[in-house]
Design a protein around this motif. Sequence first.
Motif, PDB file in Angstrom:
ATOM      1  N   ALA A 144       0.844  -1.194   0.000  1.00 46.53           N
ATOM      2  CA  ALA A 144       0.000   0.000   0.000  1.00 46.53           C
ATOM      3  C   ALA A 144       0.880   1.245   0.000  1.00 46.53           C
ATOM      4  CB  ALA A 144      -0.920   0.004   1.217  1.00 46.53           C
ATOM      5  N   ARG A 145       0.730   2.024  -1.031  1.00 51.23           N
ATOM      6  CA  ARG A 145       1.524   3.263  -1.147  1.00 51.23           C
ATOM      7  C   ARG A 145       0.698   4.452  -0.677  1.00 51.23           C
ATOM      8  NH1 ARG A 145       3.866   6.074  -6.747  1.00 51.23           N
ATOM      9  NH2 ARG A 145       2.944   8.109  -6.256  1.00 51.23           N
ATOM     10  N   THR A 146       1.289   5.232   0.228  1.00 55.90           N
ATOM     11  CA  THR A 146       0.659   6.468   0.645  1.00 55.90           C
ATOM     12  C   THR A 146       1.491   7.650   0.176  1.00 55.90           C
ATOM     13  OG1 THR A 146      -0.171   7.782   2.493  1.00 55.90           O
ATOM     14  CG2 THR A 146       1.755   6.388   2.939  1.00 55.90           C
ATOM     15  N   ASP A 147       0.800   8.658  -0.360  1.00 56.06           N
ATOM     16  CA  ASP A 147       1.478   9.819  -0.938  1.00 56.06           C
ATOM     17  C   ASP A 147       1.505  11.019  -0.001  1.00 56.06           C
ATOM     18  OD1 ASP A 147       2.030   8.387  -3.168  1.00 56.06           O
ATOM     19  OD2 ASP A 147       0.615   9.391  -4.495  1.00 56.06           O
ATOM     20  N   VAL A 148       1.435  10.753   1.303  1.00 59.11           N
ATOM     21  CA  VAL A 148       1.467  11.839   2.282  1.00 59.11           C
ATOM     22  C   VAL A 148       2.710  12.709   2.087  1.00 59.11           C
ATOM     23  CG1 VAL A 148       1.753  12.372   4.739  1.00 59.11           C
ATOM     24  CG2 VAL A 148       0.042  10.702   4.016  1.00 59.11           C
ATOM     25  N   TYR A 149       3.864  12.094   1.925  1.00 62.19           N
ATOM     26  CA  TYR A 149       5.106  12.851   1.728  1.00 62.19           C
ATOM     27  C   TYR A 149       5.233  13.350   0.299  1.00 62.19           C
ATOM     28  CZ  TYR A 149       7.179  11.997   6.306  1.00 62.19           C
ATOM     29  OH  TYR A 149       7.442  12.005   7.661  1.00 62.19           O
ATOM     30  N   LEU A 150       4.959  12.492  -0.658  1.00 65.67           N
ATOM     31  CA  LEU A 150       5.168  12.841  -2.063  1.00 65.67           C
ATOM     32  C   LEU A 150       4.295  14.022  -2.487  1.00 65.67           C
ATOM     33  CD1 LEU A 150       6.952  11.659  -4.327  1.00 65.67           C
ATOM     34  CD2 LEU A 150       4.942  10.419  -5.134  1.00 65.67           C
ATOM     35  N   ARG A 159       3.399  14.773   9.326  1.00 64.62           N
ATOM     36  CA  ARG A 159       3.414  13.723   8.307  1.00 64.62           C
ATOM     37  C   ARG A 159       3.632  12.334   8.878  1.00 64.62           C
ATOM     38  NH1 ARG A 159       6.544  17.311   3.675  1.00 64.62           N
ATOM     39  NH2 ARG A 159       4.753  18.694   3.355  1.00 64.62           N
ATOM     40  N   VAL A 160       4.504  12.189   9.855  1.00 58.90           N
ATOM     41  CA  VAL A 160       4.705  10.866  10.461  1.00 58.90           C
ATOM     42  C   VAL A 160       3.383  10.378  11.054  1.00 58.90           C
ATOM     43  CG1 VAL A 160       5.806   9.601  12.344  1.00 58.90           C
ATOM     44  CG2 VAL A 160       7.165  11.142  10.910  1.00 58.90           C
ATOM     45  N   LEU A 178       3.973  -1.326   3.362  1.00 59.54           N
ATOM     46  CA  LEU A 178       3.700   0.109   3.302  1.00 59.54           C
ATOM     47  C   LEU A 178       4.805   0.795   2.513  1.00 59.54           C
ATOM     48  CD1 LEU A 178       1.978   2.554   4.342  1.00 59.54           C
ATOM     49  CD2 LEU A 178       3.661   2.735   6.208  1.00 59.54           C
ATOM     50  N   PHE A 179       4.418   1.527   1.483  1.00 58.91           N
ATOM     51  CA  PHE A 179       5.352   2.254   0.620  1.00 58.91           C
ATOM     52  C   PHE A 179       5.128   3.741   0.836  1.00 58.91           C
ATOM     53  CE2 PHE A 179       6.508   3.095  -4.120  1.00 58.91           C
ATOM     54  CZ  PHE A 179       7.774   3.530  -3.752  1.00 58.91           C
ATOM     55  N   VAL A 180       6.209   4.449   1.218  1.00 59.88           N
ATOM     56  CA  VAL A 180       6.116   5.886   1.492  1.00 59.88           C
ATOM     57  C   VAL A 180       7.129   6.633   0.638  1.00 59.88           C
ATOM     58  CG1 VAL A 180       5.954   7.655   3.284  1.00 59.88           C
ATOM     59  CG2 VAL A 180       5.522   5.265   3.875  1.00 59.88           C
ATOM     60  N   PRO A 181       6.837   6.873  -0.642  1.00 63.49           N
ATOM     61  CA  PRO A 181       7.769   7.635  -1.477  1.00 63.49           C
ATOM     62  C   PRO A 181       7.888   9.072  -0.982  1.00 63.49           C
ATOM     63  CG  PRO A 181       5.684   7.315  -2.619  1.00 63.49           C
ATOM     64  CD  PRO A 181       5.622   6.473  -1.381  1.00 63.49           C
ATOM     65  N   GLY A 182       9.098   9.615  -1.091  1.00 64.03           N
ATOM     66  CA  GLY A 182       9.349  10.968  -0.615  1.00 64.03           C
ATOM     67  C   GLY A 182       9.851  11.022   0.811  1.00 64.03           C
ATOM     68  N   LEU A 183       9.791   9.923   1.529  1.00 69.37           N
ATOM     69  CA  LEU A 183      10.288   9.831   2.903  1.00 69.37           C
ATOM     70  C   LEU A 183      11.800   9.658   2.868  1.00 69.37           C
ATOM     71  CD1 LEU A 183       9.788   9.432   5.982  1.00 69.37           C
ATOM     72  CD2 LEU A 183       9.422   7.001   5.484  1.00 69.37           C
ATOM     73  N   VAL A 184      12.555  10.608   3.456  1.00 72.67           N
ATOM     74  CA  VAL A 184      14.018  10.540   3.386  1.00 72.67           C
ATOM     75  C   VAL A 184      14.708  10.811   4.722  1.00 72.67           C
ATOM     76  CG1 VAL A 184      14.105  11.177   0.927  1.00 72.67           C
ATOM     77  CG2 VAL A 184      14.204  12.975   2.667  1.00 72.67           C
ATOM     78  N   GLU A 185      14.026  11.422   5.667  1.00 69.42           N
ATOM     79  CA  GLU A 185      14.677  11.839   6.907  1.00 69.42           C
ATOM     80  C   GLU A 185      14.780  10.663   7.877  1.00 69.42           C
ATOM     81  OE1 GLU A 185      15.396  12.990  10.741  1.00 69.42           O
ATOM     82  OE2 GLU A 185      13.259  12.693  10.292  1.00 69.42           O
ATOM     83  N   SER A 186      15.956  10.471   8.461  1.00 65.95           N
ATOM     84  CA  SER A 186      16.238   9.286   9.269  1.00 65.95           C
ATOM     85  C   SER A 186      15.274   9.100  10.437  1.00 65.95           C
ATOM     86  CB  SER A 186      17.678   9.338   9.797  1.00 65.95           C
ATOM     87  OG  SER A 186      18.606   9.274   8.741  1.00 65.95           O
ATOM     88  N   GLY A 187      15.024  10.170  11.184  1.00 63.99           N
ATOM     89  CA  GLY A 187      14.142  10.047  12.336  1.00 63.99           C
ATOM     90  C   GLY A 187      12.735   9.644  11.938  1.00 63.99           C
ATOM     91  N   ALA A 188      12.230  10.230  10.871  1.00 65.57           N
ATOM     92  CA  ALA A 188      10.889   9.891  10.404  1.00 65.57           C
ATOM     93  C   ALA A 188      10.842   8.456   9.889  1.00 65.57           C
ATOM     94  CB  ALA A 188      10.454  10.873   9.322  1.00 65.57           C
ATOM     95  N   SER A 207      18.948  12.332  -1.224  1.00 67.36           N
ATOM     96  CA  SER A 207      19.153  12.621   0.197  1.00 67.36           C
ATOM     97  C   SER A 207      18.809  11.454   1.111  1.00 67.36           C
ATOM     98  CB  SER A 207      18.326  13.844   0.604  1.00 67.36           C
ATOM     99  OG  SER A 207      16.958  13.659   0.287  1.00 67.36           O
ATOM    100  N   LEU A 208      18.472  10.308   0.535  1.00 68.02           N
ATOM    101  CA  LEU A 208      18.133   9.144   1.345  1.00 68.02           C
ATOM    102  C   LEU A 208      19.383   8.599   2.039  1.00 68.02           C
ATOM    103  CD1 LEU A 208      15.409   7.536   1.672  1.00 68.02           C
ATOM    104  CD2 LEU A 208      16.374   5.894   0.049  1.00 68.02           C
ATOM    105  N   PRO A 209      19.284   8.119   3.290  1.00 67.86           N
ATOM    106  CA  PRO A 209      20.444   7.496   3.949  1.00 67.86           C
ATOM    107  C   PRO A 209      20.961   6.302   3.157  1.00 67.86           C
ATOM    108  CG  PRO A 209      18.704   7.948   5.546  1.00 67.86           C
ATOM    109  CD  PRO A 209      18.112   8.205   4.187  1.00 67.86           C
ATOM    110  N   GLY A 210      22.179   5.869   3.444  1.00 66.91           N
ATOM    111  CA  GLY A 210      22.778   4.732   2.771  1.00 66.91           C
ATOM    112  C   GLY A 210      22.124   3.423   3.151  1.00 66.91           C
ATOM    113  N   LEU A 211      22.512   2.346   2.438  1.00 69.60           N
ATOM    114  CA  LEU A 211      21.859   1.054   2.608  1.00 69.60           C
ATOM    115  C   LEU A 211      21.952   0.533   4.040  1.00 69.60           C
ATOM    116  CD1 LEU A 211      22.983  -0.793  -0.660  1.00 69.60           C
ATOM    117  CD2 LEU A 211      20.768   0.276  -0.180  1.00 69.60           C
ATOM    118  N   ALA A 212      23.140   0.602   4.629  1.00 76.39           N
ATOM    119  CA  ALA A 212      23.316   0.064   5.978  1.00 76.39           C
ATOM    120  C   ALA A 212      22.444   0.815   6.978  1.00 76.39           C
ATOM    121  CB  ALA A 212      24.783   0.130   6.385  1.00 76.39           C
ATOM    122  N   GLU A 213      22.382   2.135   6.848  1.00 74.53           N
ATOM    123  CA  GLU A 213      21.567   2.920   7.772  1.00 74.53           C
ATOM    124  C   GLU A 213      20.085   2.644   7.560  1.00 74.53           C
ATOM    125  OE1 GLU A 213      20.681   7.517   9.236  1.00 74.53           O
ATOM    126  OE2 GLU A 213      22.260   7.141   7.758  1.00 74.53           O
TER     127      GLU A 213
END
Length: 267
Positions: A144-150, A159-160, A178-188, A207-213
């Motif tokens: 399920a994709r939500t476009d709240v961020y996008l 938004r969270v 759950l798919f949240v495109p546009g979500l990039v901030e680590s805390g969120a 601006s997305l964090p790296g794979l390990a993070e």
Amino acid sequence: MRNADHAALFRSLHAQGLLRLANAWDAGSARLIESLGAPAIATTSAGVAWSRGYADGDQLPIEHLLTATAEIARVIRVPLSVDVEGGYSDDPDVVAGNVLRLAELGVVGINLEDGAGAPAALCAKITRIKQTLAARGLDVYVNARTDVYLRGLAPAERRVHAVLGRAAQYRDAGADGLFVPGLVESGAIRDIAAGAGLPLNVMLRPSLPGLAELEALGVRRLSAGSDLAEAVFAHVGQLAGSFLQDGRAAAAPRMAYGEINALFGAR
């Protein structure tokens, strides 16, 4: 049964680690991505629409989607997930029928988005899809994709909370992810991954964090989205423009004819 085996495998890919999906748009791109070791293939709705001569945004006729899906399913041996945008209808029964036709082609996952619509509309579609598939003994992972961020459907500071509220509704309706495109901030990302109760999928952004993070934050799926298709359009545009201008193709990396042709030989 191919559906049952692929469905179980596709679900297991969301159970641990970080599933990376380099989204394809036609049989050729899907087979190439599979040959590079992809454990599953997912489509980009934008790329599929463009490849068939339509704009993205529920403009693609369902018959074109079914044809493109059948062509992809014919050349790959790994699980296939298809982006169905909003389901190509506002009627839950029609959407469920569309997904059933995809499942009968071997599809074991879909992305289904809320867009600018009310969460209740997506819930109704998810519930009807699950009922229809269960009656046929078919299993499809509903992401399920939500476009709240996008689309900026809530103020930044809310938004969270908005995503988690929708996630609870979609989970109760039967969503599997759950798919949240546009979500990039680590805390969120951390808060949504912890509170959604569903495997979290994010989309590639600079601006997305790296794979390990991302994995440490609880993300279970990373999608390229339309990024690869956009890059291919830019690359072909550069090469074709150069050729049309001076009869030469610009210097660029290429796969050899024989290497490409071999992808589609007997397997």
